[in-house]
Design an enzyme around this catalytic site. Structure first.
Site, short mmCIF file in Angstrom:
data_model
loop_
_atom_site.label_atom_id
_atom_site.label_comp_id
_atom_site.label_asym_id
_atom_site.label_seq_id
_atom_site.Cartn_x
_atom_site.Cartn_y
_atom_site.Cartn_z
CB CYS A 1 37.92 36.00 11.30
SG CYS A 1 38.22 34.97 13.22
CG ASP B 1 40.99 46.21 12.55
OD1 ASP B 1 42.08 45.83 12.57
OD2 ASP B 1 40.07 45.28 12.14
CG HIS C 1 39.51 39.69 12.16
ND1 HIS C 1 38.34 39.80 12.71
CD2 HIS C 1 40.29 38.84 11.95
CE1 HIS C 1 38.95 38.97 13.76
NE2 HIS C 1 39.94 38.87 13.05
CE LYS D 1 45.35 40.00 15.62
NZ LYS D 1 45.52 38.19 15.38
CD GLN E 1 47.38 41.00 11.20
OE1 GLN E 1 47.95 40.83 11.47
NE2 GLN E 1 46.04 40.02 12.25
C1 PLP Z 1 42.59 42.83 10.89
C2 PLP Z 1 41.62 42.03 12.00
N1 PLP Z 1 41.37 43.56 12.91
C3 PLP Z 1 41.28 42.40 13.97
C4 PLP Z 1 41.57 41.56 14.90
C5 PLP Z 1 40.66 41.27 15.81
O1 PLP Z 1 41.79 41.05 16.92
P1 PLP Z 1 41.51 40.92 18.67
O2 PLP Z 1 41.19 38.92 18.30
O3 PLP Z 1 42.44 40.88 19.23
O4 PLP Z 1 39.99 41.83 19.29
C6 PLP Z 1 42.10 40.92 14.18
C7 PLP Z 1 43.06 39.60 14.83
O5 PLP Z 1 41.70 38.77 15.09
C8 PLP Z 1 42.85 41.29 12.72
O6 PLP Z 1 43.99 40.50 12.01
#
Ligand code: PLP
Ligand code: PLP
Lengths: 151, 424, 424, 151
Positions: free
Chosen positions: C380, C214, C137, C240, C217
């Site tokens: 993203c 990370d 991401h 999430k 998910q």
């Molecule tokens: C794999 C992953 N990493 C990071 C993020 C970023 O999360 P956040 O927008 O809550 O910081 C997301 C979701 O948008 C994601 O799916």
């Protein structure tokens, strides 16, 4: 009234007439601790002597700026531990910490903690626990340093 | 323009609470965080129960609604402080993050990063100076210390006079062609002092420096206009102004936000991403990485509506009345010393004081036992307390829902504390 | 261990909504953000209506209650992911901030700042390498790009195979004694791929590198244990996982958090402040500047309770069933190509796909018109899309409240989109 | 059904059979624009000629990857503006922008916007407005660059 259960007469007495207060020479280690939440400070010195092969708390002297709880606690602590062996004093520190973390559920033992039992009510006020522990934490830190230096 | 305080109090569910075995709550800690009216709480509920979705990214109806709620809050916030338009409003998690954002953008500019259109005025090095004041909240001190450490710039500061004013006599010496940025509180969270921001901003601009205003304590309590203040950046924080926790605002002049390199990297702040480099969105999105506090933005929107409906002039007038009343009443307490200005016209709704022979922690404990919630300590303004030779103080702070009767309860409680600790 | 989905759906008020003139909502966008059960919404209400106060600083009853709510959430979060204790849990505004926190701590260490006990392993320079993957991401790409730019370190990455797996054959070349940190997703938000974190972590540790996971998910959808994964840092994000927006978690091994220099400066993260320098609190407070998302922490606590009550094993089993069902059904659609693994056992609950001759934006629009909410775009993860030679994809993502009937609605809608755009 | 109000037949026609598509030489300026929200891209070239003292849009050529709305919009745009003077074309761009920002409240003028009126329904879908504007924004940018270079 609950106020009296927090501020027991013993605490107020120690607050108004603190024991062993004032910084004394000589000393083996000195530390300065603060409570970042309220700004309370203590400067504490410890002198150890090694009588029987076990280190003994020969003196604890301190200068403290803070609330009644932190001042009284430092006073009660010095009263309790001066003359004790370091392991005994560490045991007391543990016991006092346990009391503070008990949320008021623990019945403290006066045989062991002496005037320290008066702080049982503090455990019900989470914001004040750090006040009661300030002196004890400083002492533990100073003692660790003093022992370290003796090596 | 008087407030119907009784009606206002009905909007705040928590004010019905009893504390410490049946004491009615007297909440005098609003400078720390304010209470929330049901209009704000209901707005959060409505968002989560009916409109919740992620924003910008989603091409479905909930996504549209959530985006409208979030971007609507930006427009609302922009209007509230007189921004040129909503692209000048960056949402942060609190004002502390907003101040750090500017500090890191300067650090990043120094490290060679840019905002796309040059970032020269943000670059710092040895010889450059940042000017703050001795009455700042830690959140407006520590970020600049860390920045100076990283860049070799020098931190300087205005001193404070005995009666709690900035020592403006130092201005000529402090603000020079070496000054890159002046950061100061609009209103002190300890002294209540309302600072002459415009005067200092004019001097700073004449010297070619930027001006950042910490408006955490003013925006909730009085009409604030970024243009009138002459600010380049201004921050405030939702939880002190009837809004939810978790969101704050950094306003910045558009051309500055454009020049500044990004701060946090992540989803949403980009224009395009390759593995080896990225390009960035225009402001404000450039500074909003990851999923933002969306529901909180909706809540802040409701809080601004609430304050606007009541009227910030009316809030300020009400608080002036309370401050005047409180200063008079506190003046009758033997051994009590109020920090900061004595004139309600030049100070905001926070009154900090010391009491001979009773420590603030002990005062606040006795007050709490009577249901009166105040704050004891250094209030995240440790250097200011040192300046006055004290460790800590007790702070009572007022807001639109407070009453004179609550001031009486405060003064009463102080008397009890004195009697309790005074005996020998 | 089957879920009573009908009962679960009753907990989510928004699922009763109708969209686009009377279509019942079919929410298949939970990988973007999840919906919230009333237990979470009520917890927020309860906090604001009964316990709201600032934390740590206040010595009154509300302050005690708010502090207990906030610190209780920290303990809850620590237990949820198998942290050694709660001092390893730092609250952030989202996972993006958590990743940036680590990146900036490394940047600050490089600039000579320290966490108190040395920060050698966080220092970066030319020759040092950060390793990520092509399926990250943007939030796990851009912070490292910016860090490398500032420090002169090099960014490298794992490629992705045609069937959506990390190309582990590259590991020997990528993870070397030059590697300082490996950052990778536990589960891809596009492909659904569950990565072999442990295997990569072991390699990284053997090379002396740190590992950041990370888990945005994975934590919402399956039991996650930081020890089992062999992580040094792991982040996740509340919105999430049935929790409120505005809060996330960065877990880090205690000894690392101790070594790391601070990130944001401000109230609460300090030990002591003078005008010319400051000292800092021990972790986790060292990394929590300013007023934190307090109500949101309470809400996250309620979300963890909710997921724990339902059981994450049951959630995972339910989602595996849905994924299997959906992959089969999507397999019957002519011209539809699913990205990522074909086996439900090795992938999570997000399914991205392309459709010949119909653009994802157009598919999602037709779906939306039928009440089916999906996401269209690069999600993203732009570099990953380039890797597969596409601009964008359509993503349907499932959670504990979704049903097979909703998968049917999705497949149905795709057919409608094909018919609508297929004509000539 | 609402879908038809968004995707009017005119739009689908332009999408399936885009006008003026493909990059052509020579050109005065080329730009590459993306829609960061969805990844749609357009590469657009503009050729101006100066006939009567006022610059005229001699050609617009483009290559676009994106949804039906963005593709059709680029096609309609090139149809509309090729042959117009730059001020006229800028006026059309303004008019189209106004339509997109109207939230569906504006009745577009077919006399002015031609096939562009078919996009009126897009204004009700905020997420799609950027799609419809992608080509127009690219053209404005390219034209500004071309004018700049002629100075
Ligand atoms: C794999 C992953 N990493 C990071 C993020 C970023 O999360 P956040 O927008 O809550 O910081 C997301 C979701 O948008 C994601 O799916
Ligand atoms: C003057 C001032 N600045 C900054 C802050 C920090 O606000 P926050 O904690 O919301 O970041 C506060 C309040 O704590 C404040 O009173």
């Amino acid at each position: 009234m609950r106020l009296e259960s927090l501020y027991q007469e013993v605490i107020l007495d120690h607050y108004r007439h603190p024991h062993h207060k004032g910084l004394r020479e000589p000393y083996d280690a000195e530390v300065h601790h603060v409570n970042p939440l309220c700004g309370d400070e203590v400067t504490l010195r410890v002198t150890l002597k090694d009588a029987t092969g076990e280190p003994v708390v020969a003196d604890v002297s301190y200068d403290a700026l803070g609330c009644s709880i932190s001042q009284a606690s430092a006073s009660v602590m010095s009263e309790l531990i001066i003359g004790k062996t370091v392991p005994e004093a560490m045991g007391l520190a543990e016991e006092f910490l346990r009391l503070m973390q008990s949320k008021g559920q623990l019945e403290p033992d006066e045989e062991i903690l002496g005037d320290g039992v008066a702080f049982a009510g503090v455990a019900k006020y989470p914001a004040r626990i750090k006040c009661a522990l300030l002196g004890w934490m400083a002492w533990k830190d100073a003692t660790a340093q003093a022992l370290e230096e003796q090596k | 323009m008087t407030l119907d305080v009784a009606r206002i109090r009905k909007d705040f569910p928590i004010l019905d609470r009893q504390v410490r075995d049946g004491q009615p709550l007297v909440y005098l800690d609003s400078a720390n965080t304010s209470q929330k009216p049901r209009q704000v709480i209901e707005r959060l509920d409505d968002f989560y129960e009916r409109h919740n979705a992620n924003i910008h990214r989603a091409s479905h109806q909930l996504g549209e609604e959530a985006t409208a709620a979030y971007e609507g809050a930006r427009i609302k916030a922009a209007g509230f402080i007189g921004a040129r338009d909503e692209t000048e409003v960056v949402f942060t998690k609190n004002i502390s993050e907003g101040i750090n954002l500017v500090a890191y953008a300067m650090g990043n500019a120094t490290a060679g990063q840019s905002g796309g259109s040059g970032s020269g005025r943000f670059r710092l090095g040895p010889g450059d100076e940042i000017v703050i004041t001795e009455m700042e909240h830690h959140s407006n001190i520590v970020p600049w210390q860390l920045l100076c450490e990283r860049t070799g710039a020098t931190l300087r500061w205005f001193g404070v006079t005995d009666d709690g004013q900035l020592d403006l006599a130092q201005a000529g010496d402090l603000i020079t062609e070496r000054t890159k940025l002046v950061a100061l509180a609009h209103q002190s969270n300890v002294l209540g002092t309302i600072n002459p921001v415009r005067e200092i901003a004019d001097r700073a601009h004449a010297a070619g420096a930027l001006v950042l205003v910490d408006a955490a304590q003013s925006v909730p309590h009085m009409p604030v206009d970024v243009q009138g203040l002459g600010a380049d950046f201004l921050g405030f924080t939702s939880h002190k102004m009837c809004g939810p926790t978790g969101i704050g605002v950094l306003w910045g002049r558009r051309e500055l936000l454009e020049e500044m390199p990004p701060f946090l990297g992540g989803g949403e702040m980009i224009e395009s991403v390759w593995m080896d480099h990225s390009t960035f969105a225009p402001p404000p999105h450039k500074f909003e990485a990851g999923t933002m506090p969306i529901a909180e933005a909706a809540g802040l929107d409701a809080a601004i509506d609430y304050l606007t409906d009541v009227g910030l002039d009316a809030v300020r007038a009400h608080e002036r009345d309370l401050i005047g009343y409180a200063l008079d009443a506190l003046g009758t307490v033997p051994g009590l010393r109020v920090l900061g200005p004595a004139d309600p016209a030049t100070r905001g709704a926070a009154i900090s004081f010391t009491l001979e022979d009773v420590h603030p922690h002990d005062i606040s404990q006795v007050l709490d036992e009577h249901g009166v919630a105040v704050r004891a300590g250094h209030h995240c303004a440790w250097p200011l307390h040192r300046r006055y030779g004290i460790q800590a103080s007790t702070r009572a702070s007022f807001y639109l829902y407070n009453t004179r009767a609550e001031v009486d309860a405060l003064v009463d409680g102080i008397g009890q504390a004195q009697r309790f600790f005074g005996g020998d």
